[in-house]
Design a protein around this motif. Structure first.
Motif, PDB file in Angstrom:
ATOM      1  N   GLY A  56       0.580  -1.186  -0.201  1.00 25.05           N
ATOM      2  CA  GLY A  56      -0.343   0.600   0.001  1.00 25.05           C
ATOM      3  C   GLY A  56       1.227   1.140  -0.069  1.00 25.05           C
ATOM      4  O   GLY A  56       0.788   2.750  -0.247  1.00 25.05           O
ATOM      5  N   VAL A  57       1.742   1.785   0.450  1.00 21.47           N
ATOM      6  CA  VAL A  57       2.684   2.450   1.022  1.00 21.47           C
ATOM      7  C   VAL A  57       3.386   2.809  -0.627  1.00 21.47           C
ATOM      8  O   VAL A  57       3.755   3.297  -0.920  1.00 21.47           O
ATOM      9  N   THR A  58       3.897   1.507  -1.017  1.00 17.51           N
ATOM     10  CA  THR A  58       4.717   2.095  -2.643  1.00 17.51           C
ATOM     11  C   THR A  58       3.331   1.932  -3.717  1.00 17.51           C
ATOM     12  O   THR A  58       3.725   2.204  -4.537  1.00 17.51           O
ATOM     13  N   ALA A  59       2.318   1.303  -3.427  1.00 16.40           N
ATOM     14  CA  ALA A  59       0.931   1.995  -3.997  1.00 16.40           C
ATOM     15  C   ALA A  59       0.511   2.746  -4.380  1.00 16.40           C
ATOM     16  O   ALA A  59       0.509   3.242  -5.588  1.00 16.40           O
ATOM     17  N   THR A  60       0.233   3.698  -3.360  1.00 20.79           N
ATOM     18  CA  THR A  60      -0.257   5.178  -3.010  1.00 20.79           C
ATOM     19  C   THR A  60       1.140   5.761  -3.341  1.00 20.79           C
ATOM     20  O   THR A  60       0.947   6.718  -3.264  1.00 20.79           O
ATOM     21  N   GLY A  61       2.513   6.058  -2.743  1.00 19.22           N
ATOM     22  CA  GLY A  61       3.123   7.171  -2.561  1.00 19.22           C
ATOM     23  C   GLY A  61       3.498   7.203  -1.863  1.00 19.22           C
ATOM     24  O   GLY A  61       4.193   8.366  -1.561  1.00 19.22           O
ATOM     25  N   SER A  62       2.368   6.881  -0.626  1.00 20.80           N
ATOM     26  CA  SER A  62       2.678   7.841   0.401  1.00 20.80           C
ATOM     27  C   SER A  62       2.354   6.897   2.267  1.00 20.80           C
ATOM     28  O   SER A  62       2.097   5.723   1.824  1.00 20.80           O
ATOM     29  N   ARG A  63       2.642   7.290   2.962  1.00 22.56           N
ATOM     30  CA  ARG A  63       2.593   6.558   4.151  1.00 22.56           C
ATOM     31  C   ARG A  63       1.314   5.922   4.739  1.00 22.56           C
ATOM     32  O   ARG A  63       0.509   5.114   4.935  1.00 22.56           O
ATOM     33  N   SER A  64       0.454   7.121   3.836  1.00 21.55           N
ATOM     34  CA  SER A  64      -0.804   6.560   4.062  1.00 21.55           C
ATOM     35  C   SER A  64      -1.763   4.674   3.289  1.00 21.55           C
ATOM     36  O   SER A  64      -2.676   5.026   4.201  1.00 21.55           O
ATOM     37  N   GLY A  65      -1.254   4.766   2.906  1.00 21.25           N
ATOM     38  CA  GLY A  65      -1.180   3.827   1.420  1.00 21.25           C
ATOM     39  C   GLY A  65      -0.934   2.597   2.919  1.00 21.25           C
ATOM     40  O   GLY A  65      -1.275   1.275   2.513  1.00 21.25           O
ATOM     41  N   GLY A  66      -0.623   2.401   3.731  1.00 24.56           N
ATOM     42  CA  GLY A  66       0.568   1.685   4.698  1.00 24.56           C
ATOM     43  C   GLY A  66      -0.768   1.386   6.112  1.00 24.56           C
ATOM     44  O   GLY A  66      -0.400   0.279   6.477  1.00 24.56           O
ATOM     45  N   THR A 113       5.138   3.999   9.082  1.00 23.40           N
ATOM     46  CA  THR A 113       6.400   4.842   9.177  1.00 23.40           C
ATOM     47  C   THR A 113       7.739   4.606   8.952  1.00 23.40           C
ATOM     48  O   THR A 113       8.345   5.347   8.721  1.00 23.40           O
ATOM     49  N   VAL A 114       7.842   3.281   7.636  1.00 21.06           N
ATOM     50  CA  VAL A 114       8.462   3.580   6.772  1.00 21.06           C
ATOM     51  C   VAL A 114       9.554   4.210   6.103  1.00 21.06           C
ATOM     52  O   VAL A 114       8.724   5.412   5.589  1.00 21.06           O
ATOM     53  N   PRO A 115      10.474   4.983   6.502  1.00 27.88           N
ATOM     54  CA  PRO A 115      10.985   6.327   5.447  1.00 27.88           C
ATOM     55  C   PRO A 115      11.068   5.477   4.017  1.00 27.88           C
ATOM     56  O   PRO A 115      10.808   4.907   3.271  1.00 27.88           O
TER      57      PRO A 115
END
Length: 129
Positions: A56-66, A113-115
């Protein structure tokens, strides 16, 4: 649509809702698998939520995706931990159940929270250089 910023368009909202629904499904599946095939099922369940949150983080490009699948997972797992009036419950009081509950929450928080990694060929970290 008026009132939505370009950063939070309809497509991103749909993506976050979809990720939350996937989080619910992974929570339900993980709840069933973790107790059935201990310790392999526990590892599979934790890898499932980790892959979904990081994806989710990778697909959306934001932490909100995780965060979205983590919230969906947490809601599903909390609903499944409640006992019914008949005395039925899904989680037993064992090490595997507690490891799944606490480990899943920790994995979701870590993935959320991963950078964010910089893109290849992107600007340097230092401003003005």
């Amino acid at each position: 649509m008026k009132g939505l910023t370009p950063e939070l368009g309809i497509g991103r909202i749909v993506a976050f809702v979809g990720l939350a629904v996937l989080g619910v499904l992974v929570g339900i599946a993980g709840s069933l698998v973790q107790g059935g095939w201990f310790p392999g099922g526990l590892l599979l369940a934790l890898l499932g939520i980790a892959a979904l949150c990081y994806g989710g983080v990778t697909a959306t490009g934001s932490r909100s995706g995780g965060v979205a699948p983590g919230i969906g997972w947490l809601l599903a797992v909390l609903m499944l931990t409640a006992s019914r009036p008949e005395g039925d419950f899904l989680f037993g009081a064992g090490l595997g159940s507690y490891a799944f509950l606490l480990g899943g929450m920790a994995v979701a928080v870590i993935c959320a929270t991963v950078p964010k990694l910089s893109q290849p060929g992107g600007p340097s970290v230092r401003l003005g250089k």
